[in-house]
Scaffold this motif. Sequence first.
Motif, PDB file in Angstrom:
ATOM      1  N   VAL A 122       0.818  -1.214   0.000  1.00  0.00           N
ATOM      2  CA  VAL A 122       0.000   0.000   0.000  1.00  0.00           C
ATOM      3  C   VAL A 122       0.852   1.264   0.000  1.00  0.00           C
ATOM      4  N   LEU A 123       1.803   1.368   0.923  1.00  0.00           N
ATOM      5  CA  LEU A 123       2.641   2.572   1.001  1.00  0.00           C
ATOM      6  C   LEU A 123       3.465   2.780  -0.266  1.00  0.00           C
ATOM      7  N   PRO A 124       4.234   1.786  -0.731  1.00  0.00           N
ATOM      8  CA  PRO A 124       5.009   2.011  -1.962  1.00  0.00           C
ATOM      9  C   PRO A 124       4.125   2.279  -3.178  1.00  0.00           C
ATOM     10  N   PHE A 125       2.952   1.628  -3.266  1.00  0.00           N
ATOM     11  CA  PHE A 125       2.042   1.886  -4.382  1.00  0.00           C
ATOM     12  C   PHE A 125       1.613   3.350  -4.370  1.00  0.00           C
ATOM     13  N   THR A 126       1.258   3.863  -3.192  1.00  0.00           N
ATOM     14  CA  THR A 126       0.814   5.251  -3.080  1.00  0.00           C
ATOM     15  C   THR A 126       1.943   6.216  -3.402  1.00  0.00           C
ATOM     16  N   VAL A 127       3.135   5.942  -2.880  1.00  0.00           N
ATOM     17  CA  VAL A 127       4.296   6.805  -3.136  1.00  0.00           C
ATOM     18  C   VAL A 127       4.578   6.885  -4.641  1.00  0.00           C
ATOM     19  N   GLY A 128       4.619   5.725  -5.288  1.00  0.00           N
ATOM     20  CA  GLY A 128       4.903   5.707  -6.720  1.00  0.00           C
ATOM     21  C   GLY A 128       3.837   6.403  -7.535  1.00  0.00           C
ATOM     22  N   PHE A 129       2.576   6.180  -7.180  1.00  0.00           N
ATOM     23  CA  PHE A 129       1.466   6.770  -7.932  1.00  0.00           C
ATOM     24  C   PHE A 129       1.474   8.289  -7.812  1.00  0.00           C
ATOM     25  N   VAL A 130       1.640   8.794  -6.598  1.00  0.00           N
ATOM     26  CA  VAL A 130       1.645  10.250  -6.381  1.00  0.00           C
ATOM     27  C   VAL A 130       2.874  10.881  -7.025  1.00  0.00           C
ATOM     28  N   ALA A 131       4.041  10.221  -6.933  1.00  0.00           N
ATOM     29  CA  ALA A 131       5.265  10.755  -7.555  1.00  0.00           C
ATOM     30  C   ALA A 131       5.105  10.867  -9.069  1.00  0.00           C
ATOM     31  N   GLY A 132       4.531   9.837  -9.689  1.00  0.00           N
ATOM     32  CA  GLY A 132       4.297   9.879 -11.131  1.00  0.00           C
ATOM     33  C   GLY A 132       3.330  10.978 -11.508  1.00  0.00           C
ATOM     34  N   ALA A 133       2.294  11.183 -10.668  1.00  0.00           N
ATOM     35  CA  ALA A 133       1.311  12.229 -10.945  1.00  0.00           C
ATOM     36  C   ALA A 133       1.950  13.613 -10.892  1.00  0.00           C
ATOM     37  N   ILE A 134       2.864  13.821  -9.936  1.00  0.00           N
ATOM     38  CA  ILE A 134       3.540  15.117  -9.823  1.00  0.00           C
ATOM     39  C   ILE A 134       4.349  15.410 -11.082  1.00  0.00           C
ATOM     40  N   ILE A 135       4.999  14.385 -11.630  1.00  0.00           N
ATOM     41  CA  ILE A 135       5.823  14.561 -12.834  1.00  0.00           C
ATOM     42  C   ILE A 135       4.986  15.055 -14.012  1.00  0.00           C
ATOM     43  N   ILE A 136       3.744  14.556 -14.138  1.00  0.00           N
ATOM     44  CA  ILE A 136       2.888  14.971 -15.265  1.00  0.00           C
ATOM     45  C   ILE A 136       1.913  16.073 -14.837  1.00  0.00           C
ATOM     46  N   ASP A 137       2.238  16.731 -13.736  1.00  0.00           N
ATOM     47  CA  ASP A 137       1.496  17.906 -13.267  1.00  0.00           C
ATOM     48  C   ASP A 137       0.055  17.573 -12.855  1.00  0.00           C
ATOM     49  N   MET A 138      -0.113  16.428 -12.192  1.00  0.00           N
ATOM     50  CA  MET A 138      -1.384  16.101 -11.553  1.00  0.00           C
ATOM     51  C   MET A 138      -1.105  15.991 -10.057  1.00  0.00           C
ATOM     52  N   HIS A 139      -2.043  16.414  -9.272  1.00  0.00           N
ATOM     53  CA  HIS A 139      -1.761  16.493  -7.834  1.00  0.00           C
ATOM     54  C   HIS A 139      -2.823  15.761  -7.022  1.00  0.00           C
TER      55      HIS A 139
END
Length: 460
Positions: A122-139
């Motif tokens: 759960v934690l690594p999935f959330t970290v990766g998902f949010v990090a990827g979203a930041i890169i493509i300017d989604m928050h």
Amino acid sequence: MFELFRSMMKEEWRMHSAFFGDRGFALFPAVIAAASMLLSLSMIIFWRIISQTDVLLGIHYLLLFMGSMVGGFGLLGREVMNRRFGQASLLAYSSRTLPISERTIFANFIVKDVIYYFFLYVLPFTVGFVAGAIIIDMHYSFFLLLLTLFFSFCIGLSFVFLLSTIYANLGKKALFLLLLIPVLFLIFFQGLEFDVFYRLPSFVLYTEPSLKVLITCIVLVLVPSIISLIFLKVDYPQSQKHYRNRFSEISDKLDFYGYSHFMTKDYLDFSRSEGGAGKIVFSFLVPVLLVWLFLPQLLKAVPGLDTLVVFTVVVGMMASSMYNWLVEFDMFSSYSFLPLTVADVLRSKLNSYSLLNVFPFLVVVAATIYAGRLIDIVHIILLFVAVSMYVVSVTVYLTGLNTTFSLYNAGTFASYVLAIGPVVMGMIFLAQLHFHLVLLSVLLIPVSLFVLKRSFVKWD
């Protein structure tokens, strides 16, 4: 109590790190984070056909589904506390001698497992998902998303935990009830609109945070779990169990297989272990039925995908979990005094696996008939057989006879995802271009046979 919990946490770490080393096990969450980041980054391609809200809905149901796959604790009560796992004797096994109640010990065991799943998935999935979203300017709100995804996971887990506890107490009498539930769900969901799926409490908590929804999520996790612990069945047999000798009888019926004697052993081990048929129900049929119930509705958010094709691919992938059952507590050392190689044992397990595939095969056929697509039955069956063969061949090549533990190695899991992910996604999108392109899945069969041949050489 905390000392017991802390010891169980250490035991879990040592058990896995003994197989892969501290680094190999510790890097596993990094692979999960990388995979979820790629999922998030893919939104830059698909944002025109699927909204952020639908993506969030999808990942909440994904975590709900993952929780349901690991929630069969009700079947594990006797297994964990009443026997040894292979060469390992867990702390919970000492429940016979510790001055602590079985429920307390098992509650600690479950909390330990949930915490490990939190940090592993759960934690690594959330970290990766949010990090990827930041890169493509989604928050996204990281901590709120972490909380709601964790609730999704725990709701799925607690629901199946309750069902498995019912089965453990009622035995085969409960099978009718448990199989009736998804039928009722199926009838109920027919008249529901897609908007109903947006009411998943954990998802609502993210989109519309409130104390009322938070309490609802907590109740959905705690109440089924507490009921399951109250009715936890942990019995210590006072006498030996006796079984009629059926070895010759069964092996004669399986004589058309090259490894009938080994397959008979697998069948007897499986049928006499705790849970028996319940393992098929809770680790395969319940998740598959959940997929069948939710998938058609969830795919409405991604227009163009063939629901039956996606379902068949998912079932083909999930079928490989049955190989895990066959090798879970079986070690080559058990056969080392016989004139056998590792390849012989692997072939016998694959023969048993092919026989167990009757269950997912029937599920796929039933789904095809239910969808009114009998004309496509050849395409669908070929797709299922090809995907099932390919996934299990990759599993055998990467893990051999140690599937359960080996996939927690970061490098092995990364190889597993990279070998399977692009192939199954390719099959789904080929079907989107033209349904008859699924016939190309036949190419996976010779590839699977080649991988298996290399597996035998590797593990020998």
